[in-house]
Motif scaffolding. Sequence first.
Motif, short mmCIF file in Angstrom:
data_model
loop_
_atom_site.label_atom_id
_atom_site.label_comp_id
_atom_site.label_asym_id
_atom_site.label_seq_id
_atom_site.Cartn_x
_atom_site.Cartn_y
_atom_site.Cartn_z
N GLY A 173 0.82 -1.21 0.00
CA GLY A 173 0.00 0.00 0.00
C GLY A 173 0.85 1.25 0.00
O GLY A 173 0.60 2.20 -0.75
N LEU A 174 1.89 1.24 0.82
CA LEU A 174 2.78 2.40 0.89
C LEU A 174 3.44 2.64 -0.47
O LEU A 174 3.51 3.77 -0.96
CB LEU A 174 3.85 2.16 1.97
CG LEU A 174 4.83 3.29 2.24
CD1 LEU A 174 4.12 4.56 2.62
CD2 LEU A 174 5.79 2.90 3.37
N ILE A 179 3.62 5.87 -5.40
CA ILE A 179 3.80 5.94 -6.84
C ILE A 179 2.62 6.64 -7.51
O ILE A 179 2.81 7.51 -8.36
CB ILE A 179 3.95 4.51 -7.42
CG1 ILE A 179 5.24 3.87 -6.88
CG2 ILE A 179 3.99 4.55 -8.94
CD1 ILE A 179 5.38 2.40 -7.20
N TYR A 180 1.39 6.29 -7.10
CA TYR A 180 0.24 6.79 -7.84
C TYR A 180 -0.46 7.97 -7.18
O TYR A 180 -1.13 8.73 -7.85
CB TYR A 180 -0.76 5.65 -8.08
CG TYR A 180 -0.17 4.60 -8.96
CD1 TYR A 180 0.12 4.90 -10.29
CD2 TYR A 180 0.16 3.35 -8.49
CE1 TYR A 180 0.70 3.97 -11.11
CE2 TYR A 180 0.73 2.40 -9.30
CZ TYR A 180 1.01 2.72 -10.61
OH TYR A 180 1.59 1.80 -11.44
N MET A 194 11.02 7.83 -3.89
CA MET A 194 11.57 6.50 -4.20
C MET A 194 12.07 5.82 -2.93
O MET A 194 11.96 4.61 -2.76
CB MET A 194 12.70 6.63 -5.22
CG MET A 194 12.21 7.06 -6.58
SD MET A 194 13.05 6.21 -7.91
CE MET A 194 14.43 7.26 -8.17
N MET A 195 12.65 6.62 -2.04
CA MET A 195 13.14 6.06 -0.78
C MET A 195 11.97 5.45 -0.01
O MET A 195 12.06 4.34 0.53
CB MET A 195 13.77 7.20 0.03
CG MET A 195 14.68 6.75 1.14
SD MET A 195 15.13 8.14 2.21
CE MET A 195 16.21 9.08 1.19
N ILE A 196 10.85 6.15 0.01
CA ILE A 196 9.69 5.65 0.75
C ILE A 196 9.12 4.42 0.03
O ILE A 196 8.69 3.46 0.68
CB ILE A 196 8.64 6.76 0.94
CG1 ILE A 196 9.25 7.87 1.79
CG2 ILE A 196 7.38 6.23 1.60
CD1 ILE A 196 8.40 9.09 1.96
N VAL A 197 9.15 4.42 -1.30
CA VAL A 197 8.71 3.23 -2.04
C VAL A 197 9.58 2.04 -1.63
O VAL A 197 9.08 0.93 -1.38
CB VAL A 197 8.81 3.47 -3.56
CG1 VAL A 197 8.62 2.16 -4.32
CG2 VAL A 197 7.77 4.48 -4.01
N SER A 198 10.88 2.27 -1.50
CA SER A 198 11.77 1.16 -1.14
C SER A 198 11.46 0.64 0.26
O SER A 198 11.61 -0.55 0.54
CB SER A 198 13.24 1.57 -1.27
OG SER A 198 13.68 2.26 -0.12
N MET A 243 0.90 4.12 -19.80
CA MET A 243 2.05 4.33 -18.89
C MET A 243 1.72 3.83 -17.49
O MET A 243 2.42 3.02 -16.92
CB MET A 243 2.38 5.84 -18.87
CG MET A 243 3.47 6.22 -17.90
SD MET A 243 5.09 5.70 -18.51
CE MET A 243 6.09 6.21 -17.15
N VAL A 244 0.59 4.32 -16.98
CA VAL A 244 0.20 3.94 -15.63
C VAL A 244 -0.06 2.43 -15.56
O VAL A 244 0.45 1.73 -14.71
CB VAL A 244 -1.05 4.73 -15.19
CG1 VAL A 244 -1.62 4.13 -13.93
CG2 VAL A 244 -0.67 6.18 -14.96
#
Lengths: 329, 429, 328
Positions: A305-306, A311-312, B232-236, B1-2
């Motif tokens: 979820g995070l 991303i979106y 990106m850091m938070i995505v990781s 893209m999405v």
Amino acid sequence: MDWGFIFTASVSYALGALTVAYCLAAIGLNLQFGYTGLLNFGQAAFLASAGYGMAVMVTTFELSFWVGITVGLLATLALALLLGLPTLRLRADYLAIVTIAAAEVVRLVVRSVKFKETLGGSDGLQQFANRFYELSPLSDGFGINFGPFLFSNQELWVMIVGWSLVALFSLITFLLARSPWGRILKGIREDEDAVRSLGKNVYWYKMQALMLGAMMAGFGGFIIGIFFNAVSPDIYATALTFAIYTILILGGAARVAGPILGAILFGFLFQFVNVTLSEAVNADYITFLDSSQTAQIRLVLVGAGLMLLMIYRPQGILGDRREIALDAR
Amino acid sequence: MVHWSVTRIVALVVTCVGILGGATALASAAHAAEDQPAGLVQGFLRDLAGNPVPGVDVTATDTAGFSGIGTSDEAGRWEVKVPGAGTYTVELDEETLPDGVAAPTKNPIDNVVVTGSTRTVLFTLGERERTLTSKWDQAAQLSVEGLRFGLIIALAAVGLSLIYGTTGLTNFAHGEIITFGAVITWWLNVTLGIPFILAAILGVVLSGAFGFVNDQALWKPLRKRQTGLIAMMIVSIGLALALQNIFLIFFGGASRPFGAFETQAGIEMGPVSLTPKDMAAMTIAAIVLTLAGLALLKTRFGKATRAVSDNPALAASSGIDVERVILVVWVVGAALAGLGGILQGLTQQVFPLLGAQSLLLIFAAVTLGGLGTAFGALVGSILVGLFINLSTLIPGMTPELKNVGALLLLIVVLMVRPQGILGRRSRVG
Amino acid sequence: MPADSADTTDAADTTVAVGETTSRKEVATAALADVAREPGAAKPDPVLVADGIVRRFGGLTAVNVDHVEVQRGAITALIGPNGAGKTTFFNLLTGFDKPDDGTWSFNERPLNGVPPFRVARMGMVRTFQLTKVLSKLTVIENMRLGATGQRGERLFFGLIPPLWRSQERDITARADDLLARFNLDSKRAEFAGSLSGGQRKLLEMARALMVEPELVMLDEPMAGVNPALTQSLLGHVKDLREQGMTVLFVEHDMDMVRDISDWVIVMAQGAVIAEGPPLEVMSDQRVIDAYLGAHHDLSLAEVAAEEGIDAPELLGTHDSTPSPKDAS
């Protein structure tokens, strides 16, 4: 599968004491990360220091509950100061690494055998919040029904105090975000060198935001400790910090109501997944999992979820994409 | 893209799940074989030299009157099945200890909390003998162990540092690549019965493939979208949390050894005792690190990598295919991290938080050396390894607090020299 | 020109129309008339004095300034070829970077170890080469941020709006005046990120004026500015002098330097190699060498020999490209 039960259990959790605690921590993080752009990955440590400050005073040293609250707050502010002094001069990514490391240091120290006498080791400390419950104006009994929702008197008392704190801190955030003080924080989030060049003591403002946010999170730490009437070190692992980030980003960073909406929604979804999976396992709808694995499934979903939010929809539900600190390089 | 990106992320997760799929079968098989006790208290008994101590009885009791007993096997492993979640007292029967092995420093161990899964309890044997060895001998042994640990985490640190250098990403999911290498090798080796060496080689290759999937399915699309570095850091972080728990679901919470080299007697060399597998792990790590360093320094590709780290825009304008460099860095970095995980699993055991637990130390190493410099990462890793081991010599410093020392060192170094030991100061404006 | 119409709106000010020669210019020119045309020349009334400033990056000496003085009330240009160390020197003077050696003072107050925000409060405010507008704040919020001594900037005062509302109104009025002067009043409520490059430069300059500085330091004010805006920007810089401020600016555009500066300091390879009024400096052989030298190794070496600097060191110093050692 009893969908009525699943729904009421999820809603109860979403309004309950733990959600309140997460919400307080997220309000603090909103000041730090949402408005100031401080990448504080050690929020769990502030909840821990408040909870432990209170528990150690009451349980280990047998002092009064109010001494516990005072020491808990002082411990949190001192930790914020101690953490901020070296790290607030650093770049965002260094700050992230150092705060996460510091939070881990706090957790390792409180769970260590070496300090078990004082801090309780991996079992933590218990029975320090009785005074809090004595203050409850609610009569003894089995709790109060709100339609299908049942809360114990104890949890209800924690909720009343907790949501009042949420209202107070949200008001403070609201006022500060519109003040010249808040303007400086937002400026720092954008480009701290620019703010510096205009004669503002950026370091000090970052420190204020960190300490104020830590204090608010500290109240979240009190609520968790009081609700369980116990503190134990592994509650304050890094996963707690990341859950708080998820809440903040879900609701919308740099929005006063973001943490509240985020916490309620997060609490609902978290418990909904939990209860649904448990029910499904118990009813043998799902056979490839056992009940202990549902906790892990929940965390997989929090993580996913995070990611997907980031991303979106990095601005969350309430946020304004133009206004958050996420495209910084 | 999405939609494209969603597909890719789904592909990433599916690949993870797929590769690990086999482990489920195994986990459930293991459960069936053990008749699924509600909880398990287990541990390993080793003497000072690291040799297993068999034939020792250990009992677990709780206040409700439960009492169970287990005996350590040839590997020194013992286990006691307990009825369920609760708090137990675990006691080692000192009468059953062989001659020459001193009683544990703490016995019985109270307040062992079992929460449904396996709980490991460790007795420290032979403390009495340890105090007889001189400080210098201890320092020598600890240094060698520190060097071993440093070399192993350096494998992961170099990859983390190169990824940071070329893409700017602070990858909090790097620990999960380490775990992936260890877990997948364990699965190939123990579940499928592939000989360990072959399984390890396959494990490294699959880790590289995992890095490939990571970059192509997730990070490359994010770079294309010009996602900010903090985002990106938070995505990781989200990825790390998800992967960690996927590993937990498929592998279970227990620590498990590989099917080979499980126990080895230490070889004495002066004051230092090392098992052959430790020596092998150190040698492999040292050779691989040297090769990686030479590749960075000497090859065309290595130079391109450093050019991209230095200035991606300039590198791109001078004809370097930046995306290709990043992809190779991901594959090689992940393969190195996977190897690190395998070696760590070899010298300790395999468990789902293997990588997550060393991640902070790796960050400490990379930061000490200076973010984004591969050689700094190597130096930093060895310093961290040495520091955490040698710090236990300080009076009052217990082994459980040794990581605290390393993390505090990190904070202190950043105060004094924010750019790390080998990093360069950057310019403002 | 829109800029002219903006200027007429505040006739009460000492502001004079763009491009006109004025009393302040004459005062500055006269004061500098007898100053020696040599590096490190003493000025009659220096506002900023720097001594022995050295800054090394690894083995490269980026800045090595023996002595330099900036005359109060004048517009001084700091020029030099790419990699001369101008921006680094700016960073050092304003506290954004720390020199390895040297002392410098503003109004005779030493600035060693003074943090950037304090330098700004003392009255020495800079802008940046890469414009630093706060793009997710509105234009007017950017401006308000520049005002110093705001009561509401203190945490507890910030909580109680009545304590800072009236001051905020004054600040806003001042900000609106400046915005009108810089022709940005129509953009008042927009996010600063939506402005064009030239408008950002204007906003950054206007915001710096909110600090009410004595010395304004502009790092390449013309870089990336639409030619249509150049004249108005030039006018604003001259305007600063007319209001009694001192201006020190870094610039590559020689036309601009010739047009507005009273005095020019030339840097090459980290050192000051020449000083003088614009026309004299631009015909100085050392300056021509320094500029051409960037393309002719021989003459660069000659400059180096003259200035007593190692030639290899000269070749290595560049502002925006990585040092050769690392780029290999």
